[in-house]
Design a protein around this motif. Structure first.
Motif, PDB file in Angstrom:
ATOM      1  N   UNK B  31       0.813  -1.214   0.000  1.00 19.86           N
ATOM      2  CA  UNK B  31       0.000   0.000   0.000  1.00 19.86           C
ATOM      3  C   UNK B  31       0.851   1.270   0.000  1.00 19.86           C
ATOM      4  N   UNK B  32       1.949   1.233   0.767  1.00 17.90           N
ATOM      5  CA  UNK B  32       2.775   2.425   0.888  1.00 17.90           C
ATOM      6  C   UNK B  32       4.235   2.055   0.707  1.00 17.90           C
ATOM      7  N   UNK B  33       5.064   3.002   0.224  1.00 12.42           N
ATOM      8  CA  UNK B  33       6.497   2.728   0.150  1.00 12.42           C
ATOM      9  C   UNK B  33       7.085   2.479   1.534  1.00 12.42           C
ATOM     10  N   UNK B  34       8.040   1.587   1.567  1.00  8.49           N
ATOM     11  CA  UNK B  34       8.673   1.178   2.820  1.00  8.49           C
ATOM     12  C   UNK B  34       9.146   2.379   3.620  1.00  8.49           C
ATOM     13  N   UNK B  35       9.719   3.316   2.915  1.00  9.98           N
ATOM     14  CA  UNK B  35      10.255   4.530   3.529  1.00  9.98           C
ATOM     15  C   UNK B  35       9.234   5.217   4.440  1.00  9.98           C
ATOM     16  N   UNK B  36       8.000   5.224   3.982  1.00  8.10           N
ATOM     17  CA  UNK B  36       6.980   5.991   4.696  1.00  8.10           C
ATOM     18  C   UNK B  36       6.338   5.207   5.837  1.00  8.10           C
ATOM     19  N   UNK B  37       6.692   3.946   5.946  1.00  9.22           N
ATOM     20  CA  UNK B  37       6.101   3.148   7.018  1.00  9.22           C
ATOM     21  C   UNK B  37       6.846   3.399   8.311  1.00  9.22           C
ATOM     22  N   UNK B 108       6.221  -7.018  -4.225  1.00  7.43           N
ATOM     23  CA  UNK B 108       7.113  -6.957  -3.072  1.00  7.43           C
ATOM     24  C   UNK B 108       8.518  -6.555  -3.479  1.00  7.43           C
ATOM     25  N   UNK B 109       9.010  -7.149  -4.563  1.00  9.71           N
ATOM     26  CA  UNK B 109      10.396  -6.882  -4.953  1.00  9.71           C
ATOM     27  C   UNK B 109      10.571  -5.442  -5.406  1.00  9.71           C
ATOM     28  N   UNK B 110       9.614  -4.947  -6.157  1.00 11.93           N
ATOM     29  CA  UNK B 110       9.679  -3.546  -6.561  1.00 11.93           C
ATOM     30  C   UNK B 110       9.666  -2.637  -5.344  1.00 11.93           C
ATOM     31  N   UNK B 111       8.844  -2.990  -4.385  1.00  9.66           N
ATOM     32  CA  UNK B 111       8.767  -2.189  -3.166  1.00  9.66           C
ATOM     33  C   UNK B 111      10.126  -2.145  -2.478  1.00  9.66           C
ATOM     34  N   UNK B 115      12.009   2.192  -2.340  1.00 13.21           N
ATOM     35  CA  UNK B 115      12.058   2.628  -0.954  1.00 13.21           C
ATOM     36  C   UNK B 115      13.286   2.324  -0.087  1.00 13.21           C
ATOM     37  N   UNK B 116      14.473   2.504  -0.632  1.00 11.66           N
ATOM     38  CA  UNK B 116      15.650   2.441   0.228  1.00 11.66           C
ATOM     39  C   UNK B 116      15.840   1.129   0.949  1.00 11.66           C
ATOM     40  N   UNK B 117      15.341   0.039   0.361  1.00  8.66           N
ATOM     41  CA  UNK B 117      15.442  -1.242   1.048  1.00  8.66           C
ATOM     42  C   UNK B 117      16.214  -2.231   0.211  1.00  8.66           C
ATOM     43  N   UNK B 118      16.978  -1.772  -0.748  1.00  5.86           N
ATOM     44  CA  UNK B 118      17.603  -2.752  -1.613  1.00  5.86           C
ATOM     45  C   UNK B 118      18.971  -3.181  -1.152  1.00  5.86           C
ATOM     46  N   UNK B 119      19.481  -2.581  -0.102  1.00  8.04           N
ATOM     47  CA  UNK B 119      20.611  -3.219   0.550  1.00  8.04           C
ATOM     48  C   UNK B 119      20.161  -4.595   1.026  1.00  8.04           C
ATOM     49  N   UNK B 120      18.944  -4.612   1.543  1.00  7.13           N
ATOM     50  CA  UNK B 120      18.379  -5.860   2.019  1.00  7.13           C
ATOM     51  C   UNK B 120      18.058  -6.794   0.853  1.00  7.13           C
ATOM     52  N   UNK B 121      17.528  -6.225  -0.237  1.00  5.81           N
ATOM     53  CA  UNK B 121      17.178  -7.053  -1.388  1.00  5.81           C
ATOM     54  C   UNK B 121      18.416  -7.724  -1.972  1.00  5.81           C
ATOM     55  N   UNK B 122      19.555  -7.108  -1.772  1.00 11.62           N
ATOM     56  CA  UNK B 122      20.771  -7.658  -2.361  1.00 11.62           C
ATOM     57  C   UNK B 122      21.234  -8.934  -1.653  1.00 11.62           C
ATOM     58  N   UNK B 123      20.676  -9.202  -0.501  1.00 12.96           N
ATOM     59  CA  UNK B 123      20.983 -10.467   0.168  1.00 12.96           C
ATOM     60  C   UNK B 123      20.701 -11.632  -0.757  1.00 12.96           C
TER      61      UNK B 123
END
Lengths: 191, 191
Positions: B31-37, B108-111, B115-123
């Motif tokens: 629903x919302x970008x990770x950043x804003x949660x 989920x992956x796009x999210x 939103x600044x969470x792709x350090x985590x996605x790079x795992x």
DNA sequence: AATTTTAATCGACATTTGTATTTTATCTTG
DNA sequence: CAAGATAAAATACAAATGTCGATTAAAATT
């Protein structure tokens, strides 16, 4: 509020403010991970009021993004080789240059990659992919890569190169620079 | 505090808490970008007290990382092909599988990527690189790629493939899946 | 140089973050 | 099932975040 003209014909005060903030962030990132830096920290170091910060950037990520966008032009001009060789030569030379560019900015780049800031760091990768795309789209290159979509090819090879750079910079130089580049040459088709 | 046994023999309460938090985060990210949660948002949705959140995770990034680590095993087992073919076949099949895996989790992956969470996605990319490294290290593969460092090769090709996947998922499918895979085949040496 | 425009600062405020302490509820073990 | 262990909730707090409106200072324009 805020004029925000085209690009850099900003009010003197604004340019000074932004410059101070970028300077402060760069310094601070050499001491502490980006994640642990507060907007207050950056403002304190930059001697800029916190409300002024928020008048320019929505958060510290946006400041970092701004900083990297300023690096972008510098990166491109120091990596893209002059003259026109084969696609292979173009890519290999650009890769060597990029390796040096990031090696010289290792502290900053590592800081970006760690601390949840590599969405921003990827701006440089996008810019690089675009540059390679432009080259591969040229007629003489098109016939060298028959049937390949230049955009896909650009994404593929730039992604691969940046992946190597990230790995090389984040693990503490497990192989020599020469070794990395020699291996790279083996992976690039002879066109 | 907190037992944190080996892996999944946690107290029932802990597993329930973590499960609720992961569920809540997954829903909210659609629903919302990770950043804003905010952590408060996640806790409110998960019906978990905020102090309990901090007993499990230091921040929302760590929760996201936990979530992706749970995906990791699923990703590997659905991407790594069985049996043993050539390195080329291994990589192409794994790539096709990965493309499907992420296509099915596109939202989920796009999210994550935004939103600044792709350090985590790079795992996930790291895990994939490790898998390819394991294959390329096997004796029969070593002689197929004479003189190449299997770690470098793995980083190169996995990085290239993830770069394509990111591009394919973030731009709104500019080319067909078949086209992407056909192009990919041209870039992989015939070994 | 005077005037106008506009950015920076100040002070204040509601919200969020992260942590510590105590109490309550639940799980595990014997 | 009872007793002991421990996780979750409740409460409180200091610090950081993000946003106001009002004032002051410094630019740009005439």
């Amino acid at each position: 509020m805020m004029r925000q003209k085209n690009q850099e014909n900003l009010d003197l005060r604004q340019r000074k403010t932004r410059h101070s903030l970028v300077e402060a962030l760069a310094k601070l990132m050499e001491e502490h991970p980006f994640q642990e830096l507060s907007v207050s920290d950056i403002c304190r170091r930059a001697m800029v009021h916190r409300t002024t910060f928020y008048a320019h950037f929505t958060d510290k990520q946006e400041l970092l993004r701004y900083m990297l966008q300023q690096m972008e032009q510098e990166c491109i001009s120091s990596c893209i080789p002059e003259g026109s060789g084969s696609p292979r030569q173009f890519f290999l030379t650009a890769s060597r240059n990029a390796l040096h560019f990031f090696r010289d900015r290792k502290a900053l780049y590592r800081a970006c990659l760690q601390s949840g800031a590599d969405t921003e760091a990827r701006l440089l990768e996008d810019a690089a992919a675009h540059q390679l795309y432009l080259r591969l789209s040229q007629p003489d290159f098109r016939q060298a890569l028959p049937g390949s979509d230049p955009e896909i090819a650009a994404r593929f090879y730039v992604g691969a190169m940046f992946s190597l750079i990230r790995w090389w910079l984040s693990s503490d130089t497990p192989v020599s620079e020469e070794c990395l580049l020699e291996n790279l040459e083996r992976f690039i088709p002879n066109v």
